[in-house]
Each structure stands twice: as C-alpha cells, then as structure tokens.
Write a protein that holds these residues in place. Sequence first.
Motif, PDB file in Angstrom:
ATOM      1  N   VAL A  48      96.259  42.137  33.550  1.00 54.35           N
ATOM      2  CA  VAL A  48      96.997  41.521  32.448  1.00 54.35           C
ATOM      3  C   VAL A  48      96.913  42.401  31.201  1.00 54.35           C
ATOM      4  CG1 VAL A  48      97.077  39.489  30.956  1.00 54.35           C
ATOM      5  CG2 VAL A  48      96.544  39.229  33.380  1.00 54.35           C
ATOM      6  N   ASN A  49      98.041  42.569  30.524  1.00 49.33           N
ATOM      7  CA  ASN A  49      98.116  43.298  29.256  1.00 49.33           C
ATOM      8  C   ASN A  49      99.126  42.559  28.377  1.00 49.33           C
ATOM      9  OD1 ASN A  49      97.994  45.150  27.191  1.00 49.33           O
ATOM     10  ND2 ASN A  49      98.887  46.834  28.347  1.00 49.33           N
ATOM     11  N   LEU A  62      95.630  41.647  24.392  1.00 47.68           N
ATOM     12  CA  LEU A  62      94.619  41.189  25.332  1.00 47.68           C
ATOM     13  C   LEU A  62      94.797  41.919  26.653  1.00 47.68           C
ATOM     14  CD1 LEU A  62      93.391  37.663  26.056  1.00 47.68           C
ATOM     15  CD2 LEU A  62      94.350  38.970  27.932  1.00 47.68           C
ATOM     16  N   ARG A  63      93.654  42.422  27.199  1.00 45.16           N
ATOM     17  CA  ARG A  63      93.670  43.100  28.496  1.00 45.16           C
ATOM     18  C   ARG A  63      92.572  42.490  29.363  1.00 45.16           C
ATOM     19  NH1 ARG A  63      93.953  46.079  24.355  1.00 45.16           N
ATOM     20  NH2 ARG A  63      91.809  46.797  24.353  1.00 45.16           N
ATOM     21  N   SER A  64      92.907  42.297  30.636  1.00 50.12           N
ATOM     22  CA  SER A  64      91.935  41.742  31.583  1.00 50.12           C
ATOM     23  C   SER A  64      92.355  42.082  33.008  1.00 50.12           C
ATOM     24  CB  SER A  64      91.844  40.220  31.423  1.00 50.12           C
ATOM     25  OG  SER A  64      90.929  39.679  32.345  1.00 50.12           O
ATOM     26  N   PRO A  65      91.377  42.357  33.878  1.00 48.77           N
ATOM     27  CA  PRO A  65      91.730  42.609  35.274  1.00 48.77           C
ATOM     28  C   PRO A  65      92.277  41.371  35.981  1.00 48.77           C
ATOM     29  CG  PRO A  65      89.404  43.138  34.872  1.00 48.77           C
ATOM     30  CD  PRO A  65      89.974  42.596  33.611  1.00 48.77           C
ATOM     31  N   LYS A  66      91.855  40.173  35.506  1.00 50.27           N
ATOM     32  CA  LYS A  66      92.314  38.951  36.176  1.00 50.27           C
ATOM     33  C   LYS A  66      92.313  37.781  35.202  1.00 50.27           C
ATOM     34  CE  LYS A  66      91.697  36.578  40.507  1.00 50.27           C
ATOM     35  NZ  LYS A  66      90.962  36.609  41.770  1.00 50.27           N
ATOM     36  N   MET A  67      93.393  36.998  35.241  1.00 51.52           N
ATOM     37  CA  MET A  67      93.490  35.782  34.434  1.00 51.52           C
ATOM     38  C   MET A  67      93.887  34.626  35.352  1.00 51.52           C
ATOM     39  SD  MET A  67      95.985  34.764  31.242  1.00 51.52           S
ATOM     40  CE  MET A  67      97.421  34.465  32.248  1.00 51.52           C
ATOM     41  N   PHE A  80      89.057  34.117  32.358  1.00 53.71           N
ATOM     42  CA  PHE A  80      89.042  35.552  32.602  1.00 53.71           C
ATOM     43  C   PHE A  80      87.725  35.879  33.308  1.00 53.71           C
ATOM     44  CE2 PHE A  80      91.635  34.598  28.954  1.00 53.71           C
ATOM     45  CZ  PHE A  80      92.796  35.307  29.208  1.00 53.71           C
ATOM     46  N   PRO A  81      87.669  35.701  34.640  1.00 58.70           N
ATOM     47  CA  PRO A  81      86.403  35.815  35.363  1.00 58.70           C
ATOM     48  C   PRO A  81      85.874  37.238  35.495  1.00 58.70           C
ATOM     49  CG  PRO A  81      88.191  35.460  36.911  1.00 58.70           C
ATOM     50  CD  PRO A  81      88.776  35.336  35.530  1.00 58.70           C
ATOM     51  N   ASN A  82      86.720  38.247  35.359  1.00 60.21           N
ATOM     52  CA  ASN A  82      86.295  39.639  35.540  1.00 60.21           C
ATOM     53  C   ASN A  82      86.268  40.418  34.233  1.00 60.21           C
ATOM     54  OD1 ASN A  82      86.235  38.990  38.247  1.00 60.21           O
ATOM     55  ND2 ASN A  82      88.255  39.815  38.642  1.00 60.21           N
ATOM     56  N   GLY A  83      86.164  39.702  33.122  1.00 60.86           N
ATOM     57  CA  GLY A  83      86.073  40.360  31.826  1.00 60.86           C
ATOM     58  C   GLY A  83      87.365  40.304  31.041  1.00 60.86           C
ATOM     59  N   VAL A  84      87.212  40.545  29.747  1.00 62.53           N
ATOM     60  CA  VAL A  84      88.357  40.507  28.842  1.00 62.53           C
ATOM     61  C   VAL A  84      88.082  41.440  27.666  1.00 62.53           C
ATOM     62  CG1 VAL A  84      87.497  38.502  27.547  1.00 62.53           C
ATOM     63  CG2 VAL A  84      89.941  38.969  27.597  1.00 62.53           C
TER      64      VAL A  84
END
Length: 188
Positions: A48-49, A62-67, A80-84
């Motif tokens: 996500v971006n 906002l950036r995250s590998p998973k939302m 955001f289980p894998n960080g944000v």
Amino acid sequence: MSVTYHHILKSIVAILLVTMLFSCQNGLSEARKFDGDHPTPQTVGENVNLFYTDSGKVKANLRSPKMLDFTNQQFAYREFPNGVEVDFFNEKQEKTTIVADYGIVYSQTDLIDLRGNVKIVTSDTTVLNAEQLYWDQARSWLFSDKKYNIKMNNGALNDGEGFDANENFDKFISRSNVGVQYLDESKK
C-alpha cells in the motif's frame, strides 16, 4: 429367514442415517462457531502507498506491506500487521515521519495504536522511540504508558515510562524519567 434379513438391513440403514444426521449437525454447529470468532476483512491491500492531499498539497503519505480493512465491522478499523510508515507534511511542507512494526486505526474514535519499534522523527529533528504509542488525531495528542526515549532538537535527552505530548512536542509531560535537560536562562 428373509423377513429377519430384511429387518436387520432396515435397522442398519436407519442407524447409519441417524449417525450421519447427528454428525452433520455437529459439524455445521462447529463451522458456525468458527466463522463467528474470526472476522474477515472486507479488503486486503498489498504494498500500500496512499497519499492524502488537501487543496493540491500532499498532507500525508502512508506506506505498508499489508493493510487489512475491517470497516465492515460494528467497530470499524484498519490494521497494518506487517508494519507501517507515514510521512506528514505541515503547511511549510516540512516532513515528520512515523514508523512502527504494527499499527491499527480505529475509524470511529480517531485513535491510532502503534506498536513495536515506534519511531517518530519530526521536521525539527526531535526523535522519539517507544514500545507503544497512541495518537489521538482529534485532539492532536500523543501518549503512552510504555517505555520511551526522546532526544529533543536542543539536545535534551529523556528516558522514561509513560508520557503525554502534543504533536509538536513543545508540551511534553513525562510520568517518570531520567535525562539531561537544557534550560535557557536568558528567557526570563
């Protein structure tokens, strides 16, 4: 003899049907319990971006590998289980960055819960590290009951447990701390 054989066969078929009926009923009950215990997200976003703009200016990125989007639940939230990582930009386009291993945004309360290696670097070089941090967006207020350390832009250091602060960190209330503070005595 054929009557007895026919009677035994009917009894076996009846027992099998009853057994199957009860086993299916238990399986259905168990499946319904399992489904109710674990809400499923209405959407899942990968890599996500997101950009938030206002009047043509970027306010946040906002950036995250998973939302995981659970806004379909009674108490809506995004996880955001894998960080944000989020960059915020003020009116002068100065950037403040927040990074965490885990984040959850509660839509109805405007409360954000950040956990694990939370780090904030403000545009004036203030750096805060914490185990967990809550951000009340409606009140522009940050707080935590966990351990933290902060290095202010004037060089002051503070290690403690629990604090309350505004978003600019010019109002910072520590509950218990050890640190080095610099006081400007010329401003009396």
